[in-house]
Design a protein around this motif. Structure first.
Motif, PDB file in Angstrom:
ATOM      1  N   LEU A 103       0.707  -1.138  -0.077  1.00 18.95           N
ATOM      2  CA  LEU A 103      -0.019  -0.116  -0.108  1.00 18.95           C
ATOM      3  C   LEU A 103       0.725   1.331  -0.084  1.00 18.95           C
ATOM      4  O   LEU A 103       0.467   2.168  -0.687  1.00 18.95           O
ATOM      5  CB  LEU A 103      -0.926   0.003   1.009  1.00 18.95           C
ATOM      6  CG  LEU A 103      -2.003  -1.252   1.270  1.00 18.95           C
ATOM      7  CD1 LEU A 103      -2.854  -0.882   2.543  1.00 18.95           C
ATOM      8  CD2 LEU A 103      -2.841  -1.104   0.142  1.00 18.95           C
ATOM      9  N   SER A 104       2.014   1.159   0.599  1.00 19.14           N
ATOM     10  CA  SER A 104       2.894   2.320   0.746  1.00 19.14           C
ATOM     11  C   SER A 104       3.386   2.836  -0.577  1.00 19.14           C
ATOM     12  O   SER A 104       3.539   3.976  -0.775  1.00 19.14           O
ATOM     13  CB  SER A 104       3.945   2.164   1.473  1.00 19.14           C
ATOM     14  OG  SER A 104       3.662   1.906   2.956  1.00 19.14           O
ATOM     15  N   VAL A 105       3.393   1.939  -1.589  1.00 20.93           N
ATOM     16  CA  VAL A 105       3.812   2.343  -3.075  1.00 20.93           C
ATOM     17  C   VAL A 105       2.769   2.984  -3.583  1.00 20.93           C
ATOM     18  O   VAL A 105       2.928   3.844  -4.580  1.00 20.93           O
ATOM     19  CB  VAL A 105       4.114   0.930  -3.814  1.00 20.93           C
ATOM     20  CG1 VAL A 105       4.480   1.284  -5.186  1.00 20.93           C
ATOM     21  CG2 VAL A 105       5.264   0.108  -3.062  1.00 20.93           C
ATOM     22  N   PHE A 106       1.790   3.098  -3.177  1.00 27.32           N
ATOM     23  CA  PHE A 106       0.706   3.803  -4.160  1.00 27.32           C
ATOM     24  C   PHE A 106       0.117   5.033  -3.207  1.00 27.32           C
ATOM     25  O   PHE A 106       0.199   5.084  -2.137  1.00 27.32           O
ATOM     26  CB  PHE A 106      -0.624   2.789  -4.109  1.00 27.32           C
ATOM     27  CG  PHE A 106      -0.436   1.686  -5.023  1.00 27.32           C
ATOM     28  CD1 PHE A 106      -0.682   1.675  -6.322  1.00 27.32           C
ATOM     29  CD2 PHE A 106      -0.072   0.475  -4.305  1.00 27.32           C
ATOM     30  CE1 PHE A 106      -0.542   0.373  -6.771  1.00 27.32           C
ATOM     31  CE2 PHE A 106       0.118  -0.547  -5.041  1.00 27.32           C
ATOM     32  CZ  PHE A 106      -0.243  -0.589  -6.368  1.00 27.32           C
ATOM     33  N   GLY A 107      -0.028   6.008  -3.989  1.00 23.26           N
ATOM     34  CA  GLY A 107      -0.543   7.155  -3.378  1.00 23.26           C
ATOM     35  C   GLY A 107      -2.208   7.268  -2.988  1.00 23.26           C
ATOM     36  O   GLY A 107      -2.919   6.364  -3.396  1.00 23.26           O
ATOM     37  N   PRO A 108      -2.580   8.210  -2.174  1.00 18.89           N
ATOM     38  CA  PRO A 108      -3.883   8.513  -1.683  1.00 18.89           C
ATOM     39  C   PRO A 108      -5.047   8.274  -2.816  1.00 18.89           C
ATOM     40  O   PRO A 108      -5.888   7.658  -2.916  1.00 18.89           O
ATOM     41  CB  PRO A 108      -4.032   9.625  -1.065  1.00 18.89           C
ATOM     42  CG  PRO A 108      -2.786   9.812  -0.405  1.00 18.89           C
ATOM     43  CD  PRO A 108      -1.704   9.295  -1.534  1.00 18.89           C
ATOM     44  N   GLU A 109      -4.650   8.887  -3.968  1.00 15.19           N
ATOM     45  CA  GLU A 109      -5.601   9.013  -5.012  1.00 15.19           C
ATOM     46  C   GLU A 109      -5.864   7.513  -5.657  1.00 15.19           C
ATOM     47  O   GLU A 109      -6.782   7.009  -6.188  1.00 15.19           O
ATOM     48  CB  GLU A 109      -5.005  10.016  -6.042  1.00 15.19           C
ATOM     49  CG  GLU A 109      -5.209  11.650  -5.614  1.00 15.19           C
ATOM     50  CD  GLU A 109      -4.920  12.592  -6.667  1.00 15.19           C
ATOM     51  OE1 GLU A 109      -4.818  12.011  -7.800  1.00 15.19           O
ATOM     52  OE2 GLU A 109      -4.999  13.666  -6.427  1.00 15.19           O
ATOM     53  N   GLU A 110      -4.641   6.707  -5.828  1.00 17.24           N
ATOM     54  CA  GLU A 110      -4.732   5.475  -6.566  1.00 17.24           C
ATOM     55  C   GLU A 110      -5.505   4.541  -5.591  1.00 17.24           C
ATOM     56  O   GLU A 110      -6.111   3.637  -6.029  1.00 17.24           O
ATOM     57  CB  GLU A 110      -3.143   4.963  -6.524  1.00 17.24           C
ATOM     58  CG  GLU A 110      -2.490   5.856  -7.787  1.00 17.24           C
ATOM     59  CD  GLU A 110      -1.101   5.556  -7.802  1.00 17.24           C
ATOM     60  OE1 GLU A 110      -0.533   4.843  -9.012  1.00 17.24           O
ATOM     61  OE2 GLU A 110      -0.210   5.726  -7.122  1.00 17.24           O
ATOM     62  N   LEU A 111      -5.039   4.534  -4.168  1.00 17.99           N
ATOM     63  CA  LEU A 111      -5.806   3.837  -3.310  1.00 17.99           C
ATOM     64  C   LEU A 111      -7.249   4.143  -3.555  1.00 17.99           C
ATOM     65  O   LEU A 111      -8.190   3.084  -3.230  1.00 17.99           O
ATOM     66  CB  LEU A 111      -5.284   3.991  -1.923  1.00 17.99           C
ATOM     67  CG  LEU A 111      -3.840   3.584  -1.598  1.00 17.99           C
ATOM     68  CD1 LEU A 111      -3.357   4.105  -0.122  1.00 17.99           C
ATOM     69  CD2 LEU A 111      -3.978   2.158  -1.808  1.00 17.99           C
ATOM     70  N   GLU A 112      -7.681   5.209  -3.292  1.00 17.69           N
ATOM     71  CA  GLU A 112      -9.317   5.567  -3.503  1.00 17.69           C
ATOM     72  C   GLU A 112      -9.627   5.100  -5.016  1.00 17.69           C
ATOM     73  O   GLU A 112     -10.855   4.393  -5.023  1.00 17.69           O
ATOM     74  CB  GLU A 112      -9.466   6.861  -3.372  1.00 17.69           C
ATOM     75  CG  GLU A 112     -10.732   7.648  -3.084  1.00 17.69           C
ATOM     76  CD  GLU A 112     -11.085   8.873  -3.004  1.00 17.69           C
ATOM     77  OE1 GLU A 112     -12.124   9.177  -3.066  1.00 17.69           O
ATOM     78  OE2 GLU A 112      -9.889   9.405  -2.761  1.00 17.69           O
ATOM     79  N   THR A 113      -8.883   5.277  -6.096  1.00 13.22           N
ATOM     80  CA  THR A 113      -9.532   4.940  -7.328  1.00 13.22           C
ATOM     81  C   THR A 113      -9.718   3.508  -7.478  1.00 13.22           C
ATOM     82  O   THR A 113     -10.585   3.014  -8.066  1.00 13.22           O
ATOM     83  CB  THR A 113      -8.433   5.309  -8.318  1.00 13.22           C
ATOM     84  OG1 THR A 113      -8.480   6.799  -8.249  1.00 13.22           O
ATOM     85  CG2 THR A 113      -8.976   5.206  -9.860  1.00 13.22           C
ATOM     86  N   HIS A 114      -8.759   2.731  -7.058  1.00 15.98           N
ATOM     87  CA  HIS A 114      -8.749   1.378  -6.957  1.00 15.98           C
ATOM     88  C   HIS A 114      -9.236   0.590  -5.917  1.00 15.98           C
ATOM     89  O   HIS A 114      -8.908  -0.575  -5.658  1.00 15.98           O
ATOM     90  CB  HIS A 114      -7.401   0.962  -7.535  1.00 15.98           C
ATOM     91  CG  HIS A 114      -6.976   1.229  -8.984  1.00 15.98           C
ATOM     92  ND1 HIS A 114      -7.592   1.061 -10.303  1.00 15.98           N
ATOM     93  CD2 HIS A 114      -5.978   2.220  -9.223  1.00 15.98           C
ATOM     94  CE1 HIS A 114      -7.001   1.843 -11.039  1.00 15.98           C
ATOM     95  NE2 HIS A 114      -6.077   2.592 -10.477  1.00 15.98           N
ATOM     96  N   ALA A 115     -10.015   1.124  -5.037  1.00 14.03           N
ATOM     97  CA  ALA A 115     -10.272   0.534  -3.772  1.00 14.03           C
ATOM     98  C   ALA A 115     -11.129  -0.624  -3.659  1.00 14.03           C
ATOM     99  O   ALA A 115     -10.897  -1.592  -2.960  1.00 14.03           O
ATOM    100  CB  ALA A 115     -11.204   1.483  -2.748  1.00 14.03           C
ATOM    101  N   ASP A 116     -12.096  -1.009  -4.825  1.00 15.19           N
ATOM    102  CA  ASP A 116     -12.562  -2.070  -4.788  1.00 15.19           C
ATOM    103  C   ASP A 116     -11.821  -3.332  -5.070  1.00 15.19           C
ATOM    104  O   ASP A 116     -12.076  -4.296  -4.859  1.00 15.19           O
ATOM    105  CB  ASP A 116     -13.735  -1.771  -6.105  1.00 15.19           C
ATOM    106  CG  ASP A 116     -12.986  -1.515  -7.536  1.00 15.19           C
ATOM    107  OD1 ASP A 116     -12.237  -0.823  -7.395  1.00 15.19           O
ATOM    108  OD2 ASP A 116     -13.645  -1.945  -8.422  1.00 15.19           O
TER     109      ASP A 116
END
Length: 220
Positions: A103-116
């Motif tokens: 998870l640390s590799v991804f930014g907040p926007e990416e985590l939110e975009t691909h949350a599913d």
């Protein structure tokens, strides 16, 4: 030198090569990740294979015994070369704490975009297994039982509510193991989805550290 040297060849984890829909060593505890090579060469010993299960933490007591070293501290694991027949298959355990580093590799926007896509894997996982049976615990309640004797590829897991008694025994062993060894601080079952690893940096200013990470394959 080899006449006076014990040589151990092993690995800290396996690797998914698209088995079970995964790549690399993240998100699961299938045996493609849990099983690793373990070769111990002892000077003067006859070559012999073993078919029972072992853990990497067995190496410490094994090496102590082979070197004739008495150790007063607490030792987990068992001497793999100890004599005497076991009355039951040894049970080994493994844990995937949480995909924090991924998870640390991804930014907040990416985590939110691909949350599913991330959601099914934002859990803690543990397994207890013998050479023929495997109990897979997940913090979201999706526990699974595998009959490794018939399903070595782990593709036909049974829901925990339909698991046979033998797998329920493994579940109790796993619960006892966690209660015994988790220490005084309770472990968080599922950290927040947006959790980022403390100290994770996008850039590294230390040239020596950068070169060491590059040599290990962690930096391009």
């Amino acid at each position: 030198v080899l006449d006076e040297t014990i040589v151990v060849i092993t690995s800290d984890h396996g690797e998914n090569l698209c088995e079970h829909g995964h790549f690399a060593h993240v998100f699961d505890l299938h045996n493609t990740l849990v099983e690793v090579p373990l070769i111990v060469r002892v000077p003067g010993a006859e070559p012999r294979g073993r078919s029972d299960a072992a853990q990497l933490l067995d190496l410490f007591p094994t090496l102590l015994a082979l070197c004739g070293i008495e150790y007063a501290g607490e030792v987990h694991g068992r001497d793999l070369f100890a004599g005497g027949a076991s009355t039951s298959d040894p049970i080994v355990v493994a844990e995937y704490y949480y995909p924090r580093q991924v998870l640390s590799v991804f930014g907040p926007e990416e985590l939110e975009t691909h949350a599913d896509r991330f959601a099914p894997f934002l859990i803690r996982q543990r397994v207890a297994q013998t050479p023929t049976q495997k109990w897979w615990w997940r913090s979201d309640g999706r526990h699974t039982a595998f009959d490794l004797a018939r399903d070595s590829e782990e593709v036909a897991g049974r829901d925990h509510e339909k698991a046979p008694r033998s797998h329920r025994d493994l579940a109790r062993v796993l619960d006892t193991f966690v209660e015994t060894h988790q220490g005084p601080v309770p472990l968080i079952e599922t950290p927040p989805a947006g959790w980022m690893m403390p100290g994770f940096e996008a850039t590294i200013d230390d040239p020596e550290l950068l070169e060491r990470l590059r040599a290990l394959g962690y930096v391009n």
